[in-house]
Design a protein around this motif. Structure first.
Motif, PDB file in Angstrom:
ATOM      1  N   SER A  86       0.777  -1.050   0.240  1.00 53.38           N
ATOM      2  CA  SER A  86       0.328  -0.214  -0.040  1.00 53.38           C
ATOM      3  C   SER A  86       1.282   1.020  -0.219  1.00 53.38           C
ATOM      4  N   ALA A  87       1.970   1.609   0.805  1.00 46.77           N
ATOM      5  CA  ALA A  87       2.714   2.547   0.960  1.00 46.77           C
ATOM      6  C   ALA A  87       3.631   2.749  -0.330  1.00 46.77           C
ATOM      7  N   ALA A  88       3.926   1.887  -1.014  1.00 42.29           N
ATOM      8  CA  ALA A  88       4.998   1.538  -2.259  1.00 42.29           C
ATOM      9  C   ALA A  88       3.514   2.057  -3.119  1.00 42.29           C
ATOM     10  N   GLN A  89       2.563   1.833  -3.599  1.00 43.62           N
ATOM     11  CA  GLN A  89       1.660   2.259  -4.453  1.00 43.62           C
ATOM     12  C   GLN A  89       1.269   3.558  -4.499  1.00 43.62           C
ATOM     13  N   GLN A  90       1.085   4.104  -3.029  1.00 40.95           N
ATOM     14  CA  GLN A  90       0.804   5.421  -3.230  1.00 40.95           C
ATOM     15  C   GLN A  90       2.354   6.517  -2.921  1.00 40.95           C
ATOM     16  N   SER A  91       3.320   5.585  -3.109  1.00 45.64           N
ATOM     17  CA  SER A  91       4.828   6.460  -3.510  1.00 45.64           C
ATOM     18  C   SER A  91       5.227   7.173  -2.437  1.00 45.64           C
ATOM     19  N   LYS A  92       4.619   6.018  -1.158  1.00 43.76           N
ATOM     20  CA  LYS A  92       5.595   6.216  -0.077  1.00 43.76           C
ATOM     21  C   LYS A  92       6.872   6.298   0.140  1.00 43.76           C
ATOM     22  N   SER A  93       8.002   6.870  -0.381  1.00 45.71           N
ATOM     23  CA  SER A  93       9.494   5.771  -0.105  1.00 45.71           C
ATOM     24  C   SER A  93      10.154   5.526   1.043  1.00 45.71           C
ATOM     25  N   GLU A  94      10.020   6.832   1.683  1.00 42.83           N
ATOM     26  CA  GLU A  94      10.527   6.989   2.562  1.00 42.83           C
ATOM     27  C   GLU A  94       9.443   5.811   4.285  1.00 42.83           C
ATOM     28  N   VAL A  96       8.204   3.395   3.044  1.00 48.60           N
ATOM     29  CA  VAL A  96       8.818   2.409   2.361  1.00 48.60           C
ATOM     30  C   VAL A  96      10.003   1.616   2.950  1.00 48.60           C
ATOM     31  N   ASN A  97      10.648   2.547   3.000  1.00 50.90           N
ATOM     32  CA  ASN A  97      12.876   2.734   3.849  1.00 50.90           C
ATOM     33  C   ASN A  97      11.855   2.178   4.788  1.00 50.90           C
ATOM     34  N   LYS A  98      11.829   2.190   5.677  1.00 48.70           N
ATOM     35  CA  LYS A  98      11.471   2.405   7.471  1.00 48.70           C
ATOM     36  C   LYS A  98      10.751   1.123   7.692  1.00 48.70           C
ATOM     37  N   MET A  99       9.926   0.857   6.871  1.00 58.12           N
ATOM     38  CA  MET A  99       9.488  -0.462   6.907  1.00 58.12           C
ATOM     39  C   MET A  99      10.269  -1.265   6.547  1.00 58.12           C
ATOM     40  N   ILE A 100      11.031  -1.702   4.930  1.00 57.57           N
ATOM     41  CA  ILE A 100      11.903  -2.597   4.865  1.00 57.57           C
ATOM     42  C   ILE A 100      13.487  -2.671   6.212  1.00 57.57           C
ATOM     43  N   GLU A 101      13.533  -1.623   6.711  1.00 53.43           N
ATOM     44  CA  GLU A 101      14.695  -1.321   8.018  1.00 53.43           C
ATOM     45  C   GLU A 101      13.449  -2.312   8.698  1.00 53.43           C
ATOM     46  N   SER A 102      12.532  -2.143   9.420  1.00 53.59           N
ATOM     47  CA  SER A 102      12.295  -2.067  10.724  1.00 53.59           C
ATOM     48  C   SER A 102      12.488  -4.378  10.864  1.00 53.59           C
ATOM     49  N   THR A 103      12.243  -5.003   9.683  1.00 55.58           N
ATOM     50  CA  THR A 103      12.445  -6.287   9.593  1.00 55.58           C
ATOM     51  C   THR A 103      14.220  -6.943  10.571  1.00 55.58           C
ATOM     52  N   GLY A 104      14.831  -5.519  10.412  1.00 58.26           N
ATOM     53  CA  GLY A 104      15.672  -6.303  11.000  1.00 58.26           C
ATOM     54  C   GLY A 104      17.413  -6.015   9.751  1.00 58.26           C
ATOM     55  N   ILE A 105      16.910  -5.593   8.951  1.00 57.16           N
ATOM     56  CA  ILE A 105      18.236  -5.331   8.175  1.00 57.16           C
ATOM     57  C   ILE A 105      18.856  -3.865   8.440  1.00 57.16           C
ATOM     58  N   THR A 106      20.479  -4.385   8.424  1.00 57.66           N
ATOM     59  CA  THR A 106      21.785  -3.500   8.955  1.00 57.66           C
ATOM     60  C   THR A 106      21.832  -3.073   8.049  1.00 57.66           C
ATOM     61  N   ILE A 107      21.889  -3.569   6.614  1.00 61.47           N
ATOM     62  CA  ILE A 107      22.800  -2.942   5.289  1.00 61.47           C
ATOM     63  C   ILE A 107      21.647  -1.677   4.380  1.00 61.47           C
ATOM     64  N   ASP A 108      22.607  -0.938   3.880  1.00 59.17           N
ATOM     65  CA  ASP A 108      22.448  -0.435   2.912  1.00 59.17           C
ATOM     66  C   ASP A 108      20.854  -1.188   1.754  1.00 59.17           C
ATOM     67  N   VAL A 109      19.794  -0.296   2.291  1.00 56.84           N
ATOM     68  CA  VAL A 109      18.902  -0.662   1.133  1.00 56.84           C
ATOM     69  C   VAL A 109      17.673   0.621   0.718  1.00 56.84           C
ATOM     70  N   LYS A 110      18.077   0.293  -0.663  1.00 52.50           N
ATOM     71  CA  LYS A 110      17.598   1.176  -1.910  1.00 52.50           C
ATOM     72  C   LYS A 110      16.390   0.400  -2.975  1.00 52.50           C
ATOM     73  N   THR A 111      15.305   0.946  -2.811  1.00 49.60           N
ATOM     74  CA  THR A 111      13.877   0.767  -3.282  1.00 49.60           C
ATOM     75  C   THR A 111      13.432   1.697  -4.550  1.00 49.60           C
ATOM     76  N   SER A 112      13.045   0.822  -5.370  1.00 49.44           N
ATOM     77  CA  SER A 112      12.093   1.270  -6.329  1.00 49.44           C
ATOM     78  C   SER A 112      10.813   0.738  -6.484  1.00 49.44           C
ATOM     79  N   PHE A 113       9.876   0.808  -6.927  1.00 52.34           N
ATOM     80  CA  PHE A 113       8.459   0.893  -7.030  1.00 52.34           C
ATOM     81  C   PHE A 113       7.541   1.188  -8.190  1.00 52.34           C
ATOM     82  N   THR A 114       7.101   0.040  -9.468  1.00 51.83           N
ATOM     83  CA  THR A 114       6.309   0.063 -10.212  1.00 51.83           C
ATOM     84  C   THR A 114       4.801  -0.475  -9.759  1.00 51.83           C
TER      85      THR A 114
END
Length: 140
Positions: A86-94, A96-114
């Protein structure tokens, strides 16, 4: 079936394999105004050093562990997956990135969505362009 005596008239860009090709290892030698063809010696490769490969493999294993955290969260928690989509479809990049980082990922993440999916690039290199990147492309 028609027979064309001139294949170049029908297919002007057609060139048979045998025409106009000189073998890679052909090297003419001129001696006394005569041409003698010989085969060149193949270049020798340097000795193999696997140190850099070992470093890359270990870094990539770390990337795979990080990716597994994200994919496990998406697979196990349908509410999280729905919020991320839902956040990606609304183009809320920040978000989306915070949600991905909340999974426990500790490295650099770049996202793009369509509208049809998301691309997540995990990068654990200290210097840009060095090892390693992992691209996760998911459709929805």
């Amino acid at each position: 079936m028609y027979y064309y005596g001139h294949p170049y008239m029908v297919y002007p860009y057609y060139l048979p394999q045998s025409m106009g090709m000189v073998p890679v290892n052909y090297a003419p030698i001129y001696r006394n105004n005569l041409i003698q063809s010989t085969v060149r010696q193949q270049n020798q490769y340097p000795p193999v050093d696997t140190e850099q490969l070992d470093k890359s493999v270990h870094k990539f294993q770390d990337l795979m562990k990080q990716a597994n955290l994200l994919l496990a969260k998406l697979a196990e928690d349908p509410v999280f997956a729905k919020e991320l989509m839902s956040a990606a479809q609304q183009s809320k990049s920040e978000k989306v990135n915070k949600m991905i980082e909340s999974t426990g990922i500790t490295i650099d993440v770049k996202t793009s969505f369509t509208p049809t999916g998301i691309r997540i690039i995990l990068n654990n290199s200290e210097i840009a362009g060095q090892c390693c990147n992992l691209l996760i492309a998911l459709r929805w």
